[in-house]
Write an enzyme that holds these catalytic residues in place. Structure first.
Site, PDB file in Angstrom:
ATOM      1  N   ASN A 194       0.847  -1.212   0.119  1.00 12.77           N
ATOM      2  CA  ASN A 194       0.045   0.005   0.129  1.00 12.77           C
ATOM      3  C   ASN A 194       0.957   1.163  -0.061  1.00 12.77           C
ATOM      4  O   ASN A 194       1.558   1.505   0.930  1.00 12.77           O
ATOM      5  CB  ASN A 194      -0.873  -0.035   1.279  1.00 12.77           C
ATOM      6  N   TYR A 197      -7.755  -4.343  -2.594  1.00 11.01           N
ATOM      7  CA  TYR A 197      -7.585  -3.162  -1.604  1.00 11.01           C
ATOM      8  C   TYR A 197      -8.938  -3.015  -1.130  1.00 11.01           C
ATOM      9  O   TYR A 197     -10.116  -2.591  -1.277  1.00 11.01           O
ATOM     10  CB  TYR A 197      -7.351  -1.728  -2.294  1.00 11.01           C
ATOM     11  N   ASP A 231      -3.715  -5.101   0.538  1.00 10.88           N
ATOM     12  CA  ASP A 231      -4.211  -4.366   1.916  1.00 10.88           C
ATOM     13  C   ASP A 231      -5.552  -4.883   2.237  1.00 10.88           C
ATOM     14  O   ASP A 231      -6.415  -4.275   1.534  1.00 10.88           O
ATOM     15  CB  ASP A 231      -3.954  -3.030   1.964  1.00 10.88           C
ATOM     16  N   ASP A 282       2.422   4.194   5.563  1.00 12.30           N
ATOM     17  CA  ASP A 282       2.164   3.676   6.917  1.00 12.30           C
ATOM     18  C   ASP A 282       2.145   2.093   6.816  1.00 12.30           C
ATOM     19  O   ASP A 282       2.116   1.464   7.743  1.00 12.30           O
ATOM     20  CB  ASP A 282       1.006   4.404   7.626  1.00 12.30           C
ATOM     21  N   HIS A 283       2.161   1.735   5.642  1.00 13.34           N
ATOM     22  CA  HIS A 283       2.336   0.274   5.368  1.00 13.34           C
ATOM     23  C   HIS A 283       3.739  -0.201   4.728  1.00 13.34           C
ATOM     24  O   HIS A 283       4.437   0.907   4.513  1.00 13.34           O
ATOM     25  CB  HIS A 283       1.325  -0.298   4.376  1.00 13.34           C
TER      26      HIS A 283
END
Length: 268
Positions: free
Chosen positions: A10, A111, A155, A258-259
């Site tokens: 992601n 996703y 994700d 953040d991934h």
């Protein structure tokens, strides 16, 4: 025997973080990269930049500012155009391709909706959408029968196992680890007879995370992570798994997502 290295990430905006793709390629040497949350209409996708990294085969489904998936590959593939329009929203959350590798390989990049903050479908439409999306994916997989020569990555926005989160007790009522979400994701996995590739190689009780919130002042010190990014393989590919990497240092890159990227290697 052919080695195939597949990464899922992601990226949280492919144009903003295009320079980080170069770091990913340097560190992980992937053959195929599946991106989520590209946040980029197809006509503005950075083809020149991804071509320069050595990925001549590309497909994407994107929209302005939200969602979006893309597959970058060193090996040829054919896009699967008949896969569903989930929940009738056309919101660019899935891309399927058939990779031209020995024996063929079906690859799906997903996703899943995040689901907002309140784990109640009656008061939170985002949570209802998440559960409806997974229900449709489950029915789709069940209708297709057991998967063969297939990989599903992405994700999935759910950390299903006790040691996929920093605190099972404290996370039970937090979206991404609630029992209703875990049950839904498990049902999807079972419907396609998918196997969790990362947990095959890193079984519980090992803690495994792929996401750390931007809200933490020091994400590394707090280490309050969740395993939201997954790689599933069909049962006939489990014996082909030969390696994995969860690239935690990527969370510390400048302007990081953040991934972090997750890799599996198959010997085909």
């Amino acid at each position: 025997m052919t080695s195939l290295r597949i990464v899922t990430w992601n990226i949280n905006s492919v144009r903003l973080r295009l320079p980080l793709l170069a770091d990913l390629v340097r560190d992980m040497a992937p053959d195929v990269i599946c991106l989520q949350e590209t946040k980029c209409p197809d006509e503005f996708f950075p083809h020149d930049g991804t071509e320069a990294l050595g990925f001549p085969y590309r497909a994407m489904r994107g929209m302005k500012g939200y969602n979006g998936v893309a597959v970058l590959s060193r090996v040829p593939f054919t896009v699967r155009h008949d896969d569903p329009n989930w929940c009738g929203k056309g919101d660019c959350r899935h891309l399927g391709v058939d990779l031209d590798v020995p024996g063929g390989l079906e690859l799906h990049d997903f996703y899943v909706p995040a689901g907002g903050d309140i784990p109640d479908r009656e008061v939170n439409p985002k949570f209802a959408h998440k559960l409806d999306f997974i229900a449709e994916a489950t029915a789709w997989n069940r209708g297709r029968g057991p998967t063969r020569r297939s990989v599903l990555v992405g994700d999935l926005n759910i950390a299903p196992l006790e040691h996929d989160v920093w605190s099972h007790r404290q996370m039970m009522k937090i979206v991404s680890h609630t029992p209703v979400e875990v049950e839904a994701l498990t049902g999807w996995q079972q419907a396609g007879e998918w196997r969790d590739a990362i947990r095959h190689m890193l079984p519980e009780p090992q803690k495994v995370y792929t996401w750390w919130s931007y809200r933490a002042k020091d994400w590394a010190a707090a280490d309050k992570g969740r395993r939201l990014d997954h790689v599933w393989v069909s049962d006939d590919l489990v014996g082909k798994l030969s390696g994995h990497q969860i690239h935690k240092p990527a969370r510390g890159w400048t302007q990081a997502s953040d991934h972090v990227p997750v890799l599996v290697e198959l010997k085909l």
